[in-house]
Design an enzyme around this catalytic site. Sequence first.
Site, PDB file in Angstrom:
ATOM      1  N   LYS A   1       0.529   6.965  -4.498  1.00  0.00           N
ATOM      2  CA  LYS A   1       0.254   8.398  -4.686  1.00  0.00           C
ATOM      3  C   LYS A   1       1.502   9.211  -4.392  1.00  0.00           C
ATOM      4  CE  LYS A   1       0.444   9.918  -0.321  1.00  0.00           C
ATOM      5  NZ  LYS A   1       1.557  10.652   0.145  1.00  0.00           N
TER       6      LYS A   1
ATOM      7  N   PRO B   1       7.000   0.574  -2.089  1.00  0.00           N
ATOM      8  CA  PRO B   1       7.738   0.361  -0.839  1.00  0.00           C
ATOM      9  C   PRO B   1       6.941   0.813   0.386  1.00  0.00           C
ATOM     10  CG  PRO B   1       9.045   1.634  -2.418  1.00  0.00           C
ATOM     11  CD  PRO B   1       7.668   1.515  -2.985  1.00  0.00           C
ATOM     12  N   VAL B   2       7.265   0.196   1.530  1.00  0.00           N
ATOM     13  CA  VAL B   2       6.545   0.435   2.792  1.00  0.00           C
ATOM     14  C   VAL B   2       7.126   1.672   3.496  1.00  0.00           C
ATOM     15  CG1 VAL B   2       6.022  -0.616   5.044  1.00  0.00           C
ATOM     16  CG2 VAL B   2       6.139  -2.043   2.990  1.00  0.00           C
ATOM     17  N   ALA B   3       6.257   2.474   4.122  1.00  0.00           N
ATOM     18  CA  ALA B   3       6.675   3.675   4.887  1.00  0.00           C
ATOM     19  C   ALA B   3       7.628   4.539   4.084  1.00  0.00           C
ATOM     20  CB  ALA B   3       7.283   3.291   6.237  1.00  0.00           C
TER      21      ALA B   3
ATOM     22  N   ALA C   1       2.048   6.158   0.284  1.00  0.00           N
ATOM     23  CA  ALA C   1       0.749   5.653   0.730  1.00  0.00           C
ATOM     24  C   ALA C   1       0.497   4.207   0.307  1.00  0.00           C
ATOM     25  CB  ALA C   1      -0.388   6.565   0.240  1.00  0.00           C
ATOM     26  N   GLY C   2       1.549   3.386   0.390  1.00  0.00           N
ATOM     27  CA  GLY C   2       1.415   1.990  -0.026  1.00  0.00           C
ATOM     28  C   GLY C   2       0.398   1.218   0.821  1.00  0.00           C
ATOM     29  N   GLY C   3       0.402   1.421   2.129  1.00  0.00           N
ATOM     30  CA  GLY C   3      -0.553   0.726   3.006  1.00  0.00           C
ATOM     31  C   GLY C   3      -1.975   1.177   2.718  1.00  0.00           C
ATOM     32  N   SER C   4      -2.152   2.468   2.501  1.00  0.00           N
ATOM     33  CA  SER C   4      -3.478   3.001   2.166  1.00  0.00           C
ATOM     34  C   SER C   4      -3.948   2.439   0.830  1.00  0.00           C
ATOM     35  CB  SER C   4      -3.425   4.527   2.066  1.00  0.00           C
ATOM     36  OG  SER C   4      -3.032   5.084   3.294  1.00  0.00           O
ATOM     37  N   ALA C   5      -3.008   2.301  -0.106  1.00  0.00           N
ATOM     38  CA  ALA C   5      -3.350   1.749  -1.415  1.00  0.00           C
ATOM     39  C   ALA C   5      -3.894   0.329  -1.258  1.00  0.00           C
ATOM     40  CB  ALA C   5      -2.120   1.758  -2.320  1.00  0.00           C
TER      41      ALA C   5
ATOM     42  N   ASP D   1      -5.344   8.622   3.554  1.00  0.00           N
ATOM     43  CA  ASP D   1      -5.028   8.581   2.120  1.00  0.00           C
ATOM     44  C   ASP D   1      -5.801   7.495   1.378  1.00  0.00           C
ATOM     45  OD1 ASP D   1      -3.136  10.582   2.508  1.00  0.00           O
ATOM     46  OD2 ASP D   1      -1.480   9.173   2.751  1.00  0.00           O
TER      47      ASP D   1
END
Length: 314
Positions: free
Chosen positions: A11, A106-108, A112-116, A148
Amino acid sequence: MTTVTARVPAKINLQLAVGPLRPDGYHDLVTVFHAISLADEVTVSRAEADTVTVSGEGAEQVPAGKDNLALRAVSALRAVTAVRGTGPSGPDAPAGVAVTISKRIPVAAGLAGGSADAAAALVACNELWRAGLSQQDLCEVAAGVGSDVAFAVLGGTAVGRGRGERLTPALVAPARYHWVLAFADGQLPTPAVYGTLDRLRGASRVMAPELSAELMSALRAGDARRLGQALGNDLQAPAISMFPALRKTLTAGREFGALGALVSGSGPTCLFLARSASHATDLAVALSGAGVCRSVTRATGPAPGAAVIPPQPR
Ligand code: C5P
Protein backbone atom coordinates in the site's frame (compact mmCIF):
# COMPACT_ATOMS: atom_id res chain seq x y z
CA MET A 1 -6.96 -28.77 -0.40
CA THR A 2 -3.57 -28.98 1.33
CA THR A 3 -1.79 -25.87 0.04
CA VAL A 4 -3.16 -22.42 -0.71
CA THR A 5 -1.31 -19.35 -2.05
CA ALA A 6 -2.55 -15.77 -1.80
CA ARG A 7 -1.12 -12.69 -3.52
CA VAL A 8 -1.29 -9.40 -1.63
CA PRO A 9 -0.48 -5.82 -2.65
CA ALA A 10 1.75 -3.20 -1.03
CA LYS A 11 0.00 0.00 0.00
CA ILE A 12 0.85 3.63 -0.37
CA ASN A 13 -0.91 6.51 1.39
CA LEU A 14 -2.11 9.22 -1.00
CA GLN A 15 -2.93 11.27 2.09
CA LEU A 16 -1.80 10.59 5.65
CA ALA A 17 -3.13 13.12 8.14
CA VAL A 18 -2.01 12.35 11.69
CA GLY A 19 -3.93 13.67 14.69
CA PRO A 20 -2.95 13.80 18.35
CA LEU A 21 -1.33 10.90 20.23
CA ARG A 22 -4.04 8.82 21.93
CA PRO A 23 -3.82 7.33 25.41
CA ASP A 24 -3.36 3.85 23.85
CA GLY A 25 -0.12 4.95 22.12
CA TYR A 26 -1.66 5.20 18.64
CA HIS A 27 -2.56 8.33 16.67
CA ASP A 28 -5.93 9.10 15.19
CA LEU A 29 -5.58 9.14 11.43
CA VAL A 30 -7.37 10.10 8.31
CA THR A 31 -5.64 8.38 5.44
CA VAL A 32 -6.31 7.49 1.83
CA PHE A 33 -4.87 4.04 1.19
CA HIS A 34 -4.08 2.93 -2.35
CA ALA A 35 -3.03 -0.64 -3.19
CA ILE A 36 -0.38 -1.06 -5.90
CA SER A 37 0.76 -3.87 -8.15
CA LEU A 38 3.97 -4.57 -6.15
CA ALA A 39 2.98 -7.76 -4.31
CA ASP A 40 4.10 -10.55 -1.97
CA GLU A 41 2.91 -14.15 -2.16
CA VAL A 42 2.09 -16.20 0.91
CA THR A 43 1.57 -19.97 0.82
CA VAL A 44 -0.01 -21.91 3.69
CA SER A 45 -0.22 -25.65 4.21
CA ARG A 46 -1.30 -27.90 7.06
CA ALA A 47 1.46 -28.82 9.52
CA GLU A 48 1.88 -30.16 13.05
CA ALA A 49 2.97 -26.75 14.36
CA ASP A 50 3.00 -23.15 13.10
CA THR A 51 6.19 -22.24 11.24
CA VAL A 52 7.23 -19.46 8.89
CA THR A 53 9.84 -19.38 6.13
CA VAL A 54 10.66 -16.17 4.29
CA SER A 55 12.47 -15.71 0.97
CA GLY A 56 13.09 -12.79 -1.39
CA GLU A 57 13.54 -9.02 -0.84
CA GLY A 58 14.82 -8.32 2.71
CA ALA A 59 13.91 -11.84 3.92
CA GLU A 60 16.65 -11.90 6.57
CA GLN A 61 15.04 -8.88 8.32
CA VAL A 62 11.65 -10.53 8.80
CA PRO A 63 11.12 -12.11 12.25
CA ALA A 64 10.72 -15.86 11.81
CA GLY A 65 9.15 -16.67 15.20
CA LYS A 66 5.87 -15.92 16.95
CA ASP A 67 6.45 -12.19 16.35
CA ASN A 68 5.93 -12.68 12.64
CA LEU A 69 2.76 -10.79 11.73
CA ALA A 70 1.57 -13.55 9.37
CA LEU A 71 1.77 -16.12 12.22
CA ARG A 72 -0.08 -13.71 14.51
CA ALA A 73 -2.77 -13.49 11.84
CA VAL A 74 -2.99 -17.31 11.67
CA SER A 75 -3.47 -17.46 15.46
CA ALA A 76 -6.11 -14.72 15.37
CA LEU A 77 -8.08 -16.52 12.65
CA ARG A 78 -7.74 -19.85 14.46
CA ALA A 79 -9.22 -18.26 17.59
CA VAL A 80 -12.17 -16.81 15.67
CA THR A 81 -12.88 -20.02 13.75
CA ALA A 82 -12.66 -22.08 16.95
CA VAL A 83 -15.46 -19.96 18.44
CA ARG A 84 -17.52 -20.41 15.27
CA GLY A 85 -16.67 -24.12 14.98
CA THR A 86 -15.34 -23.67 11.42
CA GLY A 87 -11.56 -23.88 11.90
CA PRO A 88 -9.12 -26.72 11.28
CA SER A 89 -11.16 -29.68 12.56
CA GLY A 90 -11.53 -33.45 12.45
CA PRO A 91 -9.20 -36.15 13.79
CA ASP A 92 -6.95 -36.01 10.69
CA ALA A 93 -6.63 -32.25 10.52
CA PRO A 94 -3.43 -30.95 12.10
CA ALA A 95 -4.09 -27.53 13.63
CA GLY A 96 -0.70 -26.05 12.69
CA VAL A 97 0.12 -24.10 9.56
CA ALA A 98 3.40 -23.84 7.65
CA VAL A 99 3.57 -20.33 6.19
CA THR A 100 5.94 -19.57 3.30
CA ILE A 101 6.36 -15.90 2.37
CA SER A 102 7.87 -14.85 -0.93
CA LYS A 103 8.73 -11.16 -0.61
CA ARG A 104 8.94 -8.45 -3.22
CA ILE A 105 7.73 -5.69 -0.87
CA PRO A 106 10.74 -4.35 1.05
CA VAL A 107 10.68 -4.60 4.87
CA ALA A 108 10.14 -1.48 7.08
CA ALA A 109 9.90 0.66 3.96
CA GLY A 110 6.55 2.43 4.48
CA LEU A 111 4.71 0.03 2.18
CA ALA A 112 3.00 -2.12 4.86
CA GLY A 113 4.78 -5.27 3.68
CA GLY A 114 4.38 -7.07 7.04
CA SER A 115 0.70 -6.14 7.20
CA ALA A 116 0.29 -7.39 3.64
CA ASP A 117 1.72 -10.79 4.57
CA ALA A 118 -0.65 -10.98 7.55
CA ALA A 119 -3.61 -10.20 5.28
CA ALA A 120 -2.52 -12.85 2.78
CA ALA A 121 -2.18 -15.42 5.59
CA LEU A 122 -5.75 -14.67 6.71
CA VAL A 123 -7.19 -15.03 3.22
CA ALA A 124 -5.18 -18.19 2.51
CA CYS A 125 -6.06 -19.90 5.84
CA ASN A 126 -9.73 -19.00 5.37
CA GLU A 127 -9.55 -21.07 2.17
CA LEU A 128 -7.29 -23.84 3.58
CA TRP A 129 -9.67 -24.42 6.49
CA ARG A 130 -12.79 -23.75 4.39
CA ALA A 131 -13.73 -21.42 7.24
CA GLY A 132 -16.12 -19.40 5.08
CA LEU A 133 -15.46 -15.95 6.57
CA SER A 134 -16.62 -13.06 4.39
CA GLN A 135 -14.24 -10.26 3.37
CA GLN A 136 -15.86 -8.08 6.03
CA ASP A 137 -15.30 -10.77 8.71
CA LEU A 138 -11.66 -11.07 7.62
CA CYS A 139 -11.24 -7.27 7.84
CA GLU A 140 -12.48 -7.41 11.44
CA VAL A 141 -9.95 -10.10 12.37
CA ALA A 142 -7.29 -8.14 10.44
CA ALA A 143 -7.94 -4.95 12.44
CA GLY A 144 -6.86 -6.77 15.61
CA VAL A 145 -3.55 -7.85 14.03
CA GLY A 146 -2.27 -4.41 12.89
CA SER A 147 -3.40 -0.99 11.72
CA ASP A 148 -2.81 -1.60 7.99
CA VAL A 149 -3.86 -5.27 7.74
CA ALA A 150 -7.56 -4.67 7.04
CA PHE A 151 -6.72 -2.47 4.06
CA ALA A 152 -4.47 -5.16 2.58
CA VAL A 153 -7.50 -7.50 2.68
CA LEU A 154 -9.72 -4.89 1.00
CA GLY A 155 -7.35 -3.36 -1.59
CA GLY A 156 -8.31 -0.72 -4.16
CA THR A 157 -8.46 2.84 -2.84
CA ALA A 158 -10.05 3.43 0.56
CA VAL A 159 -10.30 6.00 3.31
CA GLY A 160 -8.97 4.78 6.68
CA ARG A 161 -9.90 6.33 10.00
CA GLY A 162 -9.18 5.51 13.66
CA ARG A 163 -5.76 3.78 13.72
CA GLY A 164 -6.28 3.30 9.98
CA GLU A 165 -8.34 0.13 10.43
CA ARG A 166 -11.82 1.67 9.97
CA LEU A 167 -12.21 1.58 6.20
CA THR A 168 -14.58 3.01 3.63
CA PRO A 169 -13.96 2.27 -0.06
CA ALA A 170 -13.35 5.57 -1.91
CA LEU A 171 -15.53 6.68 -4.80
CA VAL A 172 -13.04 6.87 -7.65
CA ALA A 173 -13.04 7.10 -11.44
CA PRO A 174 -11.82 3.87 -13.10
CA ALA A 175 -8.35 5.31 -13.71
CA ARG A 176 -5.01 3.53 -13.60
CA TYR A 177 -2.13 5.48 -12.06
CA HIS A 178 1.54 4.90 -12.86
CA TRP A 179 3.89 5.07 -9.88
CA VAL A 180 7.64 4.90 -9.47
CA LEU A 181 8.99 3.76 -6.12
CA ALA A 182 12.51 4.67 -5.01
CA PHE A 183 13.76 2.26 -2.33
CA ALA A 184 16.22 3.69 0.16
CA ASP A 185 19.36 2.15 1.54
CA GLY A 186 18.03 1.70 5.07
CA GLN A 187 14.83 1.35 7.07
CA LEU A 188 12.63 3.51 9.27
CA PRO A 189 10.72 1.78 12.10
CA THR A 190 7.15 3.13 12.10
CA PRO A 191 6.89 3.80 15.89
CA ALA A 192 10.09 5.89 15.80
CA VAL A 193 8.76 8.06 12.97
CA TYR A 194 5.50 8.71 14.85
CA GLY A 195 7.60 9.51 17.94
CA THR A 196 9.67 12.04 15.96
CA LEU A 197 6.47 13.67 14.67
CA ASP A 198 5.27 14.08 18.28
CA ARG A 199 8.61 15.62 19.27
CA LEU A 200 8.62 18.00 16.28
CA ARG A 201 5.10 19.09 17.19
CA GLY A 202 6.14 19.69 20.79
CA ALA A 203 3.52 21.39 22.89
CA SER A 204 1.59 22.88 19.95
CA ARG A 205 -2.10 21.99 19.76
CA VAL A 206 -2.74 19.23 17.20
CA MET A 207 -6.01 19.45 15.28
CA ALA A 208 -8.19 16.45 14.45
CA PRO A 209 -7.10 15.08 11.05
CA GLU A 210 -9.28 15.94 8.04
CA LEU A 211 -9.79 14.27 4.69
CA SER A 212 -8.49 16.35 1.76
CA ALA A 213 -11.51 17.38 -0.34
CA GLU A 214 -9.19 18.25 -3.25
CA LEU A 215 -7.57 14.80 -3.20
CA MET A 216 -10.95 13.03 -3.17
CA SER A 217 -12.19 15.26 -5.99
CA ALA A 218 -9.08 14.45 -8.07
CA LEU A 219 -9.71 10.71 -7.50
CA ARG A 220 -13.39 11.04 -8.49
CA ALA A 221 -12.30 12.82 -11.68
CA GLY A 222 -9.44 10.35 -12.34
CA ASP A 223 -7.18 13.38 -12.83
CA ALA A 224 -3.53 12.38 -12.26
CA ARG A 225 -2.24 15.96 -12.47
CA ARG A 226 -4.55 17.18 -9.69
CA LEU A 227 -3.90 14.00 -7.69
CA GLY A 228 -0.14 14.65 -7.88
CA GLN A 229 -0.58 18.11 -6.43
CA ALA A 230 -2.93 16.96 -3.66
CA LEU A 231 -0.71 14.17 -2.27
CA GLY A 232 0.17 14.77 1.39
CA ASN A 233 1.84 12.99 4.29
CA ASP A 234 2.29 14.30 7.85
CA LEU A 235 4.99 11.66 8.43
CA GLN A 236 7.15 13.10 5.63
CA ALA A 237 8.80 15.81 7.76
CA PRO A 238 9.78 13.42 10.59
CA ALA A 239 10.93 10.78 8.08
CA ILE A 240 13.18 13.36 6.35
CA SER A 241 14.53 14.59 9.68
CA MET A 242 15.55 11.00 10.50
CA PHE A 243 16.75 10.22 6.96
CA PRO A 244 17.90 13.51 5.36
CA ALA A 245 18.93 11.87 2.05
CA LEU A 246 15.22 11.52 1.20
CA ARG A 247 15.04 15.25 0.46
CA LYS A 248 17.44 14.77 -2.46
CA THR A 249 15.46 11.80 -3.78
CA LEU A 250 12.18 13.77 -3.73
CA THR A 251 13.78 16.80 -5.42
CA ALA A 252 15.27 14.60 -8.15
CA GLY A 253 11.87 13.04 -8.92
CA ARG A 254 10.23 16.47 -9.17
CA GLU A 255 13.00 17.68 -11.49
CA PHE A 256 12.41 14.65 -13.73
CA GLY A 257 8.79 15.74 -14.16
CA ALA A 258 6.87 13.68 -11.56
CA LEU A 259 3.31 14.96 -11.09
CA GLY A 260 3.76 14.43 -7.36
CA ALA A 261 6.53 13.27 -5.02
CA LEU A 262 5.97 11.93 -1.52
CA VAL A 263 7.49 9.80 1.21
CA SER A 264 5.45 6.59 1.40
CA GLY A 265 3.81 6.10 4.82
CA SER A 266 6.51 6.23 7.50
CA GLY A 267 9.23 5.93 4.81
CA PRO A 268 11.93 5.64 3.72
CA THR A 269 10.52 4.65 0.30
CA CYS A 270 9.74 7.68 -1.89
CA LEU A 271 6.96 7.53 -4.44
CA PHE A 272 6.43 9.49 -7.61
CA LEU A 273 3.34 9.81 -9.77
CA ALA A 274 4.13 9.61 -13.49
CA ARG A 275 2.07 10.99 -16.40
CA SER A 276 1.91 7.65 -18.24
CA ALA A 277 3.45 4.19 -18.39
CA SER A 278 6.26 5.44 -20.64
CA HIS A 279 6.90 8.44 -18.39
CA ALA A 280 7.15 6.01 -15.45
CA THR A 281 9.88 4.12 -17.30
CA ASP A 282 11.76 7.36 -18.09
CA LEU A 283 11.41 8.52 -14.50
CA ALA A 284 12.63 5.17 -13.13
CA VAL A 285 15.68 5.24 -15.43
CA ALA A 286 16.46 8.87 -14.51
CA LEU A 287 16.14 8.25 -10.76
CA SER A 288 18.33 5.18 -10.82
CA GLY A 289 20.91 7.02 -12.97
CA ALA A 290 20.96 9.95 -10.52
CA GLY A 291 22.14 7.67 -7.72
CA VAL A 292 19.62 9.05 -5.23
CA CYS A 293 18.29 5.67 -4.03
CA ARG A 294 19.16 1.98 -3.65
CA SER A 295 16.84 0.78 -6.42
CA VAL A 296 13.66 1.73 -8.23
CA THR A 297 10.59 -0.10 -9.41
CA ARG A 298 7.41 0.80 -11.28
CA ALA A 299 3.93 -0.11 -10.10
CA THR A 300 0.36 0.65 -11.08
CA GLY A 301 -2.63 1.27 -8.87
CA PRO A 302 -5.20 0.63 -7.71
CA ALA A 303 -4.66 -3.12 -7.27
CA PRO A 304 -7.04 -5.69 -5.72
CA GLY A 305 -6.70 -6.79 -2.10
CA ALA A 306 -5.32 -10.13 -0.87
CA ALA A 307 -6.70 -12.97 -3.00
CA VAL A 308 -6.11 -16.68 -3.47
CA ILE A 309 -4.29 -17.49 -6.71
CA PRO A 310 -4.71 -20.75 -8.62
CA PRO A 311 -1.98 -23.38 -8.05
CA GLN A 312 0.96 -22.71 -10.39
CA PRO A 313 2.11 -25.56 -12.68
CA ARG A 314 5.45 -26.95 -11.47
O1 C5P B 1 -0.64 -1.21 14.22
P1 C5P B 1 0.78 -1.35 13.83
O2 C5P B 1 1.48 -2.46 14.55
O3 C5P B 1 1.00 -1.42 12.36
O4 C5P B 1 1.47 0.00 14.30
C1 C5P B 1 2.86 0.08 14.48
C2 C5P B 1 3.19 1.30 15.34
O5 C5P B 1 2.95 2.52 14.61
C3 C5P B 1 2.36 1.47 16.60
O6 C5P B 1 2.91 0.74 17.66
C4 C5P B 1 2.44 2.97 16.84
O7 C5P B 1 3.66 3.33 17.43
C5 C5P B 1 2.46 3.54 15.43
N1 C5P B 1 1.11 3.92 14.98
C6 C5P B 1 0.51 5.05 15.51
N2 C5P B 1 -0.74 5.42 15.09
C7 C5P B 1 -1.39 4.70 14.15
C8 C5P B 1 -0.80 3.55 13.59
C9 C5P B 1 0.46 3.18 14.03
O8 C5P B 1 1.09 5.74 16.36
N3 C5P B 1 -2.59 5.09 13.75
